[in-house]
Design a protein around this motif. Sequence first.
Motif, PDB file in Angstrom:
ATOM      1  N   PHE A   1      -6.628  -2.772  59.420  1.00 32.68           N
ATOM      2  CA  PHE A   1      -7.135  -2.581  60.371  1.00 32.68           C
ATOM      3  C   PHE A   1      -6.764  -3.274  62.082  1.00 32.68           C
ATOM      4  CE2 PHE A   1     -10.585  -5.516  62.255  1.00 32.68           C
ATOM      5  CZ  PHE A   1     -11.835  -4.691  61.958  1.00 32.68           C
ATOM      6  N   MET A   2      -6.092  -4.562  61.609  1.00 35.54           N
ATOM      7  CA  MET A   2      -6.318  -5.086  62.959  1.00 35.54           C
ATOM      8  C   MET A   2      -5.458  -4.373  63.846  1.00 35.54           C
ATOM      9  SD  MET A   2      -7.139  -7.732  63.520  1.00 35.54           S
ATOM     10  CE  MET A   2      -6.683  -8.323  64.994  1.00 35.54           C
ATOM     11  N   GLU A   3      -4.075  -3.441  63.836  1.00 37.30           N
ATOM     12  CA  GLU A   3      -3.259  -2.256  64.275  1.00 37.30           C
ATOM     13  C   GLU A   3      -4.802  -1.405  64.723  1.00 37.30           C
ATOM     14  OE1 GLU A   3      -1.568   0.007  66.059  1.00 37.30           O
ATOM     15  OE2 GLU A   3      -0.424  -1.916  65.360  1.00 37.30           O
ATOM     16  N   ARG A   4      -5.724  -1.028  64.576  1.00 33.80           N
ATOM     17  CA  ARG A   4      -6.686   0.119  64.610  1.00 33.80           C
ATOM     18  C   ARG A   4      -7.729  -0.841  66.206  1.00 33.80           C
ATOM     19  NH1 ARG A   4     -11.530   1.208  62.438  1.00 33.80           N
ATOM     20  NH2 ARG A   4     -11.304   0.307  61.065  1.00 33.80           N
ATOM     21  N   TYR A   5      -7.956  -1.875  65.084  1.00 37.08           N
ATOM     22  CA  TYR A   5      -8.916  -3.094  66.046  1.00 37.08           C
ATOM     23  C   TYR A   5      -7.794  -3.335  67.586  1.00 37.08           C
ATOM     24  CZ  TYR A   5     -11.800  -7.282  67.767  1.00 37.08           C
ATOM     25  OH  TYR A   5     -12.833  -7.638  67.730  1.00 37.08           O
TER      26      TYR A   5
ATOM     27  N   ASN B   1     -19.677  -1.541  67.793  1.00 37.83           N
ATOM     28  CA  ASN B   1     -20.015  -1.534  65.862  1.00 37.83           C
ATOM     29  C   ASN B   1     -18.889  -1.475  65.585  1.00 37.83           C
ATOM     30  OD1 ASN B   1     -21.993  -0.371  66.137  1.00 37.83           O
ATOM     31  ND2 ASN B   1     -21.315   2.137  66.513  1.00 37.83           N
ATOM     32  N   ILE B   2     -17.063  -1.834  66.516  1.00 38.35           N
ATOM     33  CA  ILE B   2     -16.020  -2.460  66.031  1.00 38.35           C
ATOM     34  C   ILE B   2     -16.267  -3.746  65.982  1.00 38.35           C
ATOM     35  CG2 ILE B   2     -14.878  -2.766  67.700  1.00 38.35           C
ATOM     36  CD1 ILE B   2     -12.453  -0.652  65.953  1.00 38.35           C
ATOM     37  N   GLU B   3     -17.232  -4.650  66.739  1.00 39.02           N
ATOM     38  CA  GLU B   3     -16.833  -6.157  66.092  1.00 39.02           C
ATOM     39  C   GLU B   3     -17.541  -6.488  64.789  1.00 39.02           C
ATOM     40  OE1 GLU B   3     -16.574  -9.735  66.195  1.00 39.02           O
ATOM     41  OE2 GLU B   3     -15.031  -8.143  67.115  1.00 39.02           O
ATOM     42  N   ILE B   4     -19.059  -5.360  65.099  1.00 37.95           N
ATOM     43  CA  ILE B   4     -19.601  -6.103  63.513  1.00 37.95           C
ATOM     44  C   ILE B   4     -18.549  -5.670  62.121  1.00 37.95           C
ATOM     45  CG2 ILE B   4     -21.379  -4.404  62.100  1.00 37.95           C
ATOM     46  CD1 ILE B   4     -23.196  -4.361  64.997  1.00 37.95           C
ATOM     47  N   GLU B   5     -17.403  -4.380  62.684  1.00 38.07           N
ATOM     48  CA  GLU B   5     -16.740  -4.013  61.710  1.00 38.07           C
ATOM     49  C   GLU B   5     -15.648  -4.450  61.146  1.00 38.07           C
ATOM     50  OE1 GLU B   5     -12.816   0.037  60.615  1.00 38.07           O
ATOM     51  OE2 GLU B   5     -15.225   0.239  62.153  1.00 38.07           O
TER      52      GLU B   5
ATOM     53  N   GLY C   1     -12.710 -12.492  52.864  1.00 37.49           N
ATOM     54  CA  GLY C   1     -13.122 -13.916  52.609  1.00 37.49           C
ATOM     55  C   GLY C   1     -12.607 -14.809  53.780  1.00 37.49           C
ATOM     56  N   PHE C   2     -12.750 -14.089  54.903  1.00 35.18           N
ATOM     57  CA  PHE C   2     -12.076 -14.691  55.980  1.00 35.18           C
ATOM     58  C   PHE C   2     -13.948 -15.006  57.193  1.00 35.18           C
ATOM     59  CE2 PHE C   2      -7.894 -12.504  55.605  1.00 35.18           C
ATOM     60  CZ  PHE C   2      -7.130 -13.724  54.460  1.00 35.18           C
ATOM     61  N   ASN C   3     -14.491 -14.852  56.538  1.00 31.66           N
ATOM     62  CA  ASN C   3     -16.104 -14.687  57.065  1.00 31.66           C
ATOM     63  C   ASN C   3     -16.184 -16.143  58.343  1.00 31.66           C
ATOM     64  OD1 ASN C   3     -15.477 -14.942  54.511  1.00 31.66           O
ATOM     65  ND2 ASN C   3     -18.057 -15.451  54.502  1.00 31.66           N
ATOM     66  N   GLU C   4     -15.766 -17.454  58.541  1.00 34.48           N
ATOM     67  CA  GLU C   4     -15.713 -18.314  59.425  1.00 34.48           C
ATOM     68  C   GLU C   4     -14.582 -18.246  60.106  1.00 34.48           C
ATOM     69  OE1 GLU C   4     -18.406 -19.608  59.988  1.00 34.48           O
ATOM     70  OE2 GLU C   4     -19.313 -17.905  58.462  1.00 34.48           O
ATOM     71  N   LEU C   5     -13.639 -17.714  59.990  1.00 35.56           N
ATOM     72  CA  LEU C   5     -12.237 -17.705  60.458  1.00 35.56           C
ATOM     73  C   LEU C   5     -11.806 -16.671  61.533  1.00 35.56           C
ATOM     74  CD1 LEU C   5      -9.756 -17.941  57.617  1.00 35.56           C
ATOM     75  CD2 LEU C   5     -11.223 -20.081  59.421  1.00 35.56           C
ATOM     76  N   SER C   6     -11.311 -17.282  62.471  1.00 31.60           N
ATOM     77  CA  SER C   6     -10.512 -16.610  64.175  1.00 31.60           C
ATOM     78  C   SER C   6      -9.539 -16.215  63.741  1.00 31.60           C
ATOM     79  CB  SER C   6     -10.591 -17.708  64.928  1.00 31.60           C
ATOM     80  OG  SER C   6      -9.663 -18.424  64.410  1.00 31.60           O
ATOM     81  N   LEU C   7      -8.908 -14.855  65.053  1.00 32.49           N
ATOM     82  CA  LEU C   7      -8.162 -14.278  64.460  1.00 32.49           C
ATOM     83  C   LEU C   7      -6.409 -14.927  63.485  1.00 32.49           C
ATOM     84  CD1 LEU C   7      -8.945 -11.145  66.829  1.00 32.49           C
ATOM     85  CD2 LEU C   7      -8.820 -11.336  64.227  1.00 32.49           C
ATOM     86  N   ARG C   8      -6.802 -16.234  65.151  1.00 31.66           N
ATOM     87  CA  ARG C   8      -5.572 -17.027  64.600  1.00 31.66           C
ATOM     88  C   ARG C   8      -5.148 -18.236  63.127  1.00 31.66           C
ATOM     89  NH1 ARG C   8      -1.510 -16.907  67.260  1.00 31.66           N
ATOM     90  NH2 ARG C   8      -1.280 -16.766  69.783  1.00 31.66           N
TER      91      ARG C   8
END
Length: 131
Positions: free
Chosen positions: A13-17, A59-63, A72-79
């Motif tokens: 997902f992160m690669e596609r993002y 749309n990609i941000e919503i995704e 299970g990472f709802n409140e977490l930043s990418l870092r």
Amino acid sequence: VKTMTDWMNIEQFMERYTTFFEEMVELEKVKLSVLMSNDVQAIQANLLEQQSNAKRIENIEIERQNFFQVHGFNELSLREVIALCDTDTKIKLEHTYERLQHAISQIKYNNRKSMEIIHMNLNIVQAAGVR
């Protein structure tokens, strides 16, 4: 506890993002060159494309938000997500994150330059209208 499959899904997902935002950089460069051309028809066409791109970004941000929530990472930043990873995944994701940061910084730079051109052109039009 995350499985290897979970981490692979996150990597994919992160690669596609990240790739999405790298593609947006190229489109921002096109926008900048179109604005510099002063070609009204090209600017109008690009404006429609920019509206479409804004929707794609939304749309990609919503995704991304949905993906993080499901994992299970709802409140977490990418870092923070990267910090939770195993070493191999962390290394890959840190590289992807650096690419993402670079792309976002280029988008911001091109947007600033585009706004400068727009303001300059508005000032020219306003000055011409005063006479």
